[in-house]
Design an enzyme around this catalytic site. Sequence first.
Site, mmCIF file in Angstrom:
data_model
loop_
_atom_site.group_PDB
_atom_site.id
_atom_site.type_symbol
_atom_site.label_atom_id
_atom_site.label_comp_id
_atom_site.label_asym_id
_atom_site.label_seq_id
_atom_site.Cartn_x
_atom_site.Cartn_y
_atom_site.Cartn_z
ATOM 1 N N HIS A 31 -88.961 31.307 36.423
ATOM 2 C CA HIS A 31 -89.394 32.642 35.973
ATOM 3 C C HIS A 31 -90.890 32.614 35.696
ATOM 4 O O HIS A 31 -91.349 32.103 34.667
ATOM 5 C CB HIS A 31 -88.638 33.088 34.722
ATOM 6 N N CYS A 32 -91.653 33.150 36.625
ATOM 7 C CA CYS A 32 -93.095 33.263 36.443
ATOM 8 C C CYS A 32 -93.563 34.436 37.302
ATOM 9 O O CYS A 32 -92.798 34.975 38.099
ATOM 10 C CB CYS A 32 -93.796 31.966 36.841
ATOM 11 N N HIS A 33 -94.795 34.845 37.079
ATOM 12 C CA HIS A 33 -95.312 36.030 37.761
ATOM 13 C C HIS A 33 -96.680 35.726 38.373
ATOM 14 O O HIS A 33 -97.345 34.760 37.989
ATOM 15 C CB HIS A 33 -95.517 37.185 36.768
ATOM 16 N N TYR A 49 -98.789 48.622 31.337
ATOM 17 C CA TYR A 49 -99.868 47.761 30.821
ATOM 18 C C TYR A 49 -100.716 47.305 31.995
ATOM 19 O O TYR A 49 -100.262 47.333 33.149
ATOM 20 C CB TYR A 49 -99.301 46.548 30.077
ATOM 21 N N ARG A 124 -84.866 42.877 40.842
ATOM 22 C CA ARG A 124 -84.852 42.929 39.381
ATOM 23 C C ARG A 124 -84.646 44.361 38.927
ATOM 24 O O ARG A 124 -85.343 45.270 39.385
ATOM 25 C CB ARG A 124 -86.184 42.404 38.856
ATOM 26 N N ARG A 130 -90.011 49.857 26.952
ATOM 27 C CA ARG A 130 -91.465 49.851 26.833
ATOM 28 C C ARG A 130 -92.122 49.455 28.167
ATOM 29 O O ARG A 130 -93.330 49.578 28.334
ATOM 30 C CB ARG A 130 -91.902 48.904 25.715
ATOM 31 N N TYR A 157 -82.992 42.679 33.040
ATOM 32 C CA TYR A 157 -83.795 42.465 31.828
ATOM 33 C C TYR A 157 -83.496 43.595 30.862
ATOM 34 O O TYR A 157 -83.685 44.774 31.191
ATOM 35 C CB TYR A 157 -85.286 42.420 32.190
ATOM 36 N N ASP A 261 -92.434 31.715 32.256
ATOM 37 C CA ASP A 261 -92.850 33.103 32.053
ATOM 38 C C ASP A 261 -94.370 33.272 32.149
ATOM 39 O O ASP A 261 -94.916 34.298 31.738
ATOM 40 C CB ASP A 261 -92.330 33.683 30.734
#
Length: 308
Positions: A31-33, A49, A124, A130, A157, A261
Amino acid sequence: MEFQKTPGWLDWYAVPSAPTFRVPAGSVDAHCHVFGPGAEFPYAPERKYTPCDASKAQLFALRDRLGFARNVVVQATCHGADNRAMVDALVNSNGKARGVATVRRAVTDDELRAMHAAGVRGVRFNFVKRLVDFTPRDELMEIAARIAPLGWHVVIYFEAVDLPELWDFFTALPTTIVVDHMGRPDASKPVDGPEFELFVRFMREYPNVWSKVSCPERLSVSGPKALDGEPGLEHGAYRDVIPFARRIVETFPDRVLWGTDWPHPNLKDHMPDDGLLVDFIPHIATTPELQRKLLVDNPMRLYWPEEN
Ligand code: 0GY
């Protein structure tokens, strides 16, 4: 195009500490972006954001520094359903990265096939209010039905308080389901209290449900410091999350994944040292066998099944 990051945005550690815990050979950061860079891959107009840029080259450098072999790059909401930055990371990874996309109803079968060829293996669905605007359930179910024949799974999520309301939708999904961050339990509540019991029941009754036991830094109420005020694991950083993650790892050892993450979007209080996050792993997976399943066997089965 110039993007101003959201005020108060915390930057990730440029040089995290080298972990003391050596992950098993072939470990996967599941899990990373990647974020942008915004000049090359603009952030989505509907984003909630604007992050700091975090490129594929920086992700691969982190992978090597932490001792991991592969990545699963998860589409972040700041890129909406424009998967170009994530796909660009996959196709430039020498086969060492697979991905999870965000798609809308309008996605074509050709686009899905092209993403599959690039290494995408899931979509996903995000229910964290939020982060995203509401998507109708019938659209999500339609997408799930279309990606199922590709052998893809659905990553979900959501916040723990929303699980009862989402239960019927989740349990009707036709694919393997991977839950981000244990369904975000409230770590100030008991690990055997009704809220987390419901999540455990979800995994127990539905063998197609997997969980990422990631993000102690996001879930912890006690935070990165212990009562003596010192940071670091030896002083009990993120200690309140350990019982939750250990319970899931030990109860469902063949259906858990772990990820950094990185680059840690939306953290307000502190930015974790990624090396410290790796050192957290033996606190939640306490034997070499559990560690191998969590970091190698399970992610390989899900993302690189052809190598099994
Ligand atoms: C995470 C968590 C968060 C953000 C996103 O896609 C996203 O924007 O997932 C969050 O803010 O909790 O897993 O990266």
